[in-house]
Each structure stands twice: as structure tokens, then as C-alpha cells.
Design a protein around this motif. Structure first.
Motif, PDB file in Angstrom:
ATOM      1  N   THR A 207      20.400  44.162  74.154  1.00 18.19           N
ATOM      2  CA  THR A 207      19.199  44.994  74.125  1.00 18.19           C
ATOM      3  C   THR A 207      19.056  45.884  75.360  1.00 18.19           C
ATOM      4  OG1 THR A 207      17.934  43.150  75.044  1.00 18.19           O
ATOM      5  CG2 THR A 207      17.929  43.404  72.645  1.00 18.19           C
ATOM      6  N   TRP A 209      20.794  49.093  77.266  1.00 17.15           N
ATOM      7  CA  TRP A 209      21.760  50.140  76.964  1.00 17.15           C
ATOM      8  C   TRP A 209      22.527  50.617  78.191  1.00 17.15           C
ATOM      9  CZ3 TRP A 209      16.549  52.288  75.764  1.00 17.15           C
ATOM     10  CH2 TRP A 209      15.996  53.014  76.827  1.00 17.15           C
ATOM     11  N   PRO A 238      22.170  46.653  68.561  1.00 16.66           N
ATOM     12  CA  PRO A 238      20.830  46.954  68.039  1.00 16.66           C
ATOM     13  C   PRO A 238      20.441  48.425  68.138  1.00 16.66           C
ATOM     14  CG  PRO A 238      20.684  45.766  70.125  1.00 16.66           C
ATOM     15  CD  PRO A 238      22.114  45.720  69.703  1.00 16.66           C
TER      16      PRO A 238
END
Length: 487
Positions: A207, A209, A238
Motif C-alpha cells: 500500500t 507506492w 493495489p
């Protein structure tokens, strides 16, 4: 024909399709260039020329059958952070010095599936920690314009291999500029895409980046070609869209720069940028005559946000290594893990909250502008014996990665960005212009970069000359330089 090793990926691919160049001829040329030049720079650290030629023979058979893929016959160099079956994957770490990959990473599978030929593995710092490509497994990688200077990193081996003509395409990855920094130092293109375009299905902290893979090439058109192959949806990431709408990345076209609302910043309001870089940036803007506003997004808190989230990322992935193999872990990784252990849950919560506000400020900025220009990196290449800059123009840096602020300013916001070669600085070393686009609009960024690249190509003062291959072929091997394997 000139040496096939010097062809761009697009030109080589077209020659292969016309059958005026065979994949075997191209592979032999790249192998010969690597054998001649690699001792001077140490870019390719693991390879099997015989396997490369066997793959090229299969590609040639496919060409003769008319079975052409998007990358058929093109040699690709692969950063030593991802697996290539039957070649070592060391991550630049002594812990994995004897590790041989049993299969291909998904990125490599995509490359092979498109017809690419794997040349070999490229050097990187230990666990890609830091922007000087040195480790205790394979040693240092020198800059192709001066092997006594740094190639930056962490994708330094990939950038050097490209600049030297060892391969027309190479993989890289980027957290604090690991694609953009070496691209800038070595006069090639490195692109960090928007989160999820190239999926990070194996990313430890899914989660966050911060880390992304991306393409490296000698020009924008080739980078677009490679990104089109790398980009795909994957539920393991995700941020990867279930139904991508990024368009035809391989053919982004060009855009009239006069139609773009362009902003430019020397330092994002906080980065410690060296005077020689500031002057190169100003000179480039003056020559390009694009029309721009001197503006920057509000980057308040960038240093703290990146420090905390980077440390948390390393803590999650490397704590056990520092405890179980303390003598086999280098100083950068030790520093990041120790820093992470010093943060509290409140520190992490504040960093994530501040990153959210930072992100939203950037979105508001890009409501007003289409493109942001900045230096790709804060300094001109220095002696590779310096593990990281401890000072910039007399100002002490705060950590081993503080000098990467021009890159992580963008990382925090998650916007697509690339480093575009834009001439030489006062020291005669390559200068990289960083182009930053809207989040999720990677195709528009590529189109703008292609247009600016066309302007650069028409101005001899802005063009980046290739490195002197003949001089590198007769240069002293970098492995003979003192400190080659030290950290």
C-alpha cells in the motif's frame, strides 16, 4: 551499416522486421561491445553469452516464421534486483552472493513473451539502498563519461549498459530516483511511471507506492516501447487498475509544447541543489524557450515524510538481515533500519497523514499546470569512492539520501516522471532534465518528453554526445582501481 550495438531499439526492431538485421547479428554486436567496454565500467555483472545467442537464434527463427512480437530480437539488460532464470540474483548483497534464480520475474516474463533476448544482469547498490552503484559482491560501476566518477544509482549498471551500447533497453527501479538519477548521470532516459502502471506485485509494503519499476532506454521513443510491454494490470498491486485506460503507451506521439502550461523549479523549494546543476538547468530552460512559470508545488515536509516512510519500508524488509548477518549488511541498510527502529507509531501516522496532504497539494498544482520541469538530481557526478555526498556547496547533507531530494519530491506525490538527457554541464558530464506529468497520465508525459527531445536534437548545445567507446575499450579495468570492492 554502423555497429548494430549503437542502434536504437526502434531502429533495430525495424531492421529485424525488414530482415536487414538478424537477431543473432544484433546479439553478437551487443556481446562484443560488452566484452570490449565492460571491464572499464563494470555494468554487466552476470551473464551467459551462449544463452543470449541461443535466445537470439530462437528469435531469428520466429522472424523467419513471421511471428513477430513487440520486442522480437532486442537484447535487454536486467537490473540485479529481479530474477532471470539460471542467472544470479544477488540484490548486491553478500547474503545472496551465491543465489541463482530458478525462474523469471514477471517483468522478465513479459519481456521474453514479447520476443526480447536477455543479455545479462546489471549492477546495483546493496538492496538498491543509495544512489552510488557499489557493493561488496560485484564492486563499483563507473560512469561511462569518466569511469572514476559515479554512475549514480540504484539502476546504475542499467544506465551504463545503455550508454555504452551493451543493450538498447534495460530494466530499472525507483524509490528515491533510482531510475532518474543514473539516467541523468549517464545521458540516457529513465522513467518512473505512475503507481500501478508497472505493477509491483511483489512489493513488501503493497500500500506504499514509494518503489516502482520502469523502463530505461537511450531515447523517449524506446522507453515508450518498453513501458508498453511492462505495463499490465495485476491484482497483486493495489494501485494497478482492473481496466487500464492509459492508452497506447508505445505510440504516445508528440504535442506542441506551446500548448502546454509549463512550470519550472530549480529545487522544489527545499532541495540542496549544487550551483553547477542550477546553472545547467537555467541554461537548458533558456535554450529550450518553452515558455514557463517559475513555480513549484508546495513540498512542505518532504524530507521528513520520505525519511520516515523509507525507513519503515527498509525496516519491514531488512531488519532480520541486519540482526542475523550484521557483517554482511552495508552501512546504508544498517542506517535505514536503525532509523526505522527509532520512529514511533505516531511518527509513522504523521508521515502518512502529511503525505496525504502533500499529495493533494500536488493535485491542486497540476490543475493549473500540465508539466513541471526540474533538475533530475542535485549534483554533478563525483568520484565513486564517495559513498554519498556529505556536503553540497558547503551545506552538509542530512543523510545518505538527502542529496536525492529532487527525485523524492516527486516520489512522495506518486506522479510519473522521467529524466531526459539535455547536454553537458560545466564539468563536461551529462545533465538530466526531469519532466513530471499528471498522476495517471503517463502517455501525455511521454508525448511532452518526445516533443522536448526533438527540440534538443536540433540544438548542438543541448544534445548529449555519446561516451567515447574507443577510449573505454582501452581504459584501465575499474576492478584494478583502489577501493573497488570496499564500502
Amino acid at each position: 551499416m554502423s555497429d548494430p550495438a549503437d542502434l536504437t531499439a526502434r531502429d533495430a526492431l525495424e531492421a529485424i522486421r525488414r530482415r536487414t538485421l538478424s537477431p543473432v547479428e544484433l546479439a553478437r554486436a551487443c556481446i562484443a561491445r560488452t566484452e570490449a567496454v565492460n571491464p572499464a565500467v563494470n555494468a554487466i555483472v552476470a551473464w551467459s553469452p551462449e544463452t543470449c545467442l541461443a535466445e537470439a537464434e530462437r528469435a531469428e527463427a520466429a522472424v523467419m516464421r513471421g511471428a513477430l512480437g513487440r520486442l522480437t530480437g532486442l537484447p535487454v539488460a536486467v537490473k540485479d534486483m529481479i530474477d532471470v532464470a539460471d542467472l544470479p540474483t544477488t540484490f548486491g548483497s553478500e547474503i545472496y552472493a551465491d543465489n541463482v534464480a530458478q525462474g523469471d520475474d514477471p517483468i522478465v516474463r513479459e519481456m521474453r513473451g514479447a520476443g526480447a533476448v536477455i543479455l545479462g544482469k546489471t549492477n546495483c547498490p546493496e538492496w538498491s539502498a543509495g544512489a552510488n552503484t557499489r557493493n561488496r559482491v560485484y564492486g563499483a560501476t563507473g560512469n561511462p563519461y569518466d569511469p572514476t566518477r559515479s554512475s549514480a544509482g540504484s539502476s546504475g549498471g542499467s544506465a551504463v549498459a545503455l550508454a555504452c551500447g551493451m543493450a538498447p533497453l534495460a530494466t530499472g527501479s525507483d524509490m528515491g530516483g533510482s531510475l532518474r538519477n543514473p539516467a541523468s548521470f549517464c545521458g540516457v532516459v529513465g522513467m518512473r511511471p505512475s503507481p500501478g502502471v508497472v505493477p509491483g506485485e511483489t512489493r513488501g509494503l503493497a500500500t506504499l507506492w514509494l518503489s516502482s519499476s520502469g523502463p530505461m532506454a537511450r531515447n523517449v521513443d524506446d522507453a515508450a516501447l518498453m513501458l508498453d510491454v511492462m505495463a499490465r494490470p495485476d491484482r497483486g498491486d493495489p494501485f494497478s487498475p482492473a481496466r487500464p485506460d492509459w492508452g497506447d503507451l508505445a505510440h504516445p506521439g508528440e504535442v506542441d509544447p506551446s500548448t502546454l502550461r509549463i512550470a519550472a523549479t530549480e529545487d522544489f523549494g527545499f532541495a540542496p541543489v549544487e550551483g553547477i546543476v542550477r546553472r545547467a538547468f537555467r541554461a537548458a530552460l533558456a535554450k529550450l524557450s518553452l515558455g514557463h512559470a517559475e513555480e513549484t508545488p508546495d513540498c512542505s515536509g518532504a524530507d521528513r515524510i520520505f525519511s520516515v516512510l523509507r525507513a519503515v519500508s527498509f525496516l519491514g524488509g531488512h531488519l532480520d538481515y541486519t540482526r542475523d548477518y550484521p557483517d554482511k549488511v552495508g552501512p546504508n541498510v544498517h542506517e535505514n533500519v536503525a532509523e526505522g527502529l527509532g520512529y514511533s507509531a505516531l511518527d509513522v501516522a504523521r508521515a502518512l497523514t502529511d503525505q496525504s496532504a502533500y499529495y493533494r497539494r500536488w493535485q491542486a498544482f497540476f490543475d493549473e499546470y500540465d508539466l513541471l520541469l526540474a533538475p533530475a538530481i542535485t549534483i554533478s557526478p563525483r568520484d565513486w569512492h564517495e559513498l554519498y555526498p556529505t556536503e553540497i556547496d558547503g551545506q552538509r547533507t542530512e543523510s545518505y539520501f538527502h542529496w536525492l531530494a529532487c527525485a523524492y519530491a516527486t516520489t512522495i506525490a506518486g506522479h510519473p516522471c522521467l529524466s531526459l538527457p539535455c547536454g553537458l554541464d560545466e564539468a563536461g558530464m551529462p545533465f538530466g532534465l526531469q519532466l513530471i506529468g499528471r498522476r495517471g497520465d503517463d502517455r501525455a508525459l511521454l508525448a511532452a518528453a518526445a516533443s522536448i527531445e526533438t527540440i534538443i536534437a536540433g540544438d548542438p548545445d543541448l544534445r548529449t554526445p555519446p561516451p567515447d567507446i574507443a577510449a573505454l575499450a582501452t581504459a584501465r579495468p575499474i576492478s584494478e582501481m583502489p577501493g573497488f570492492l570496499d564500502l
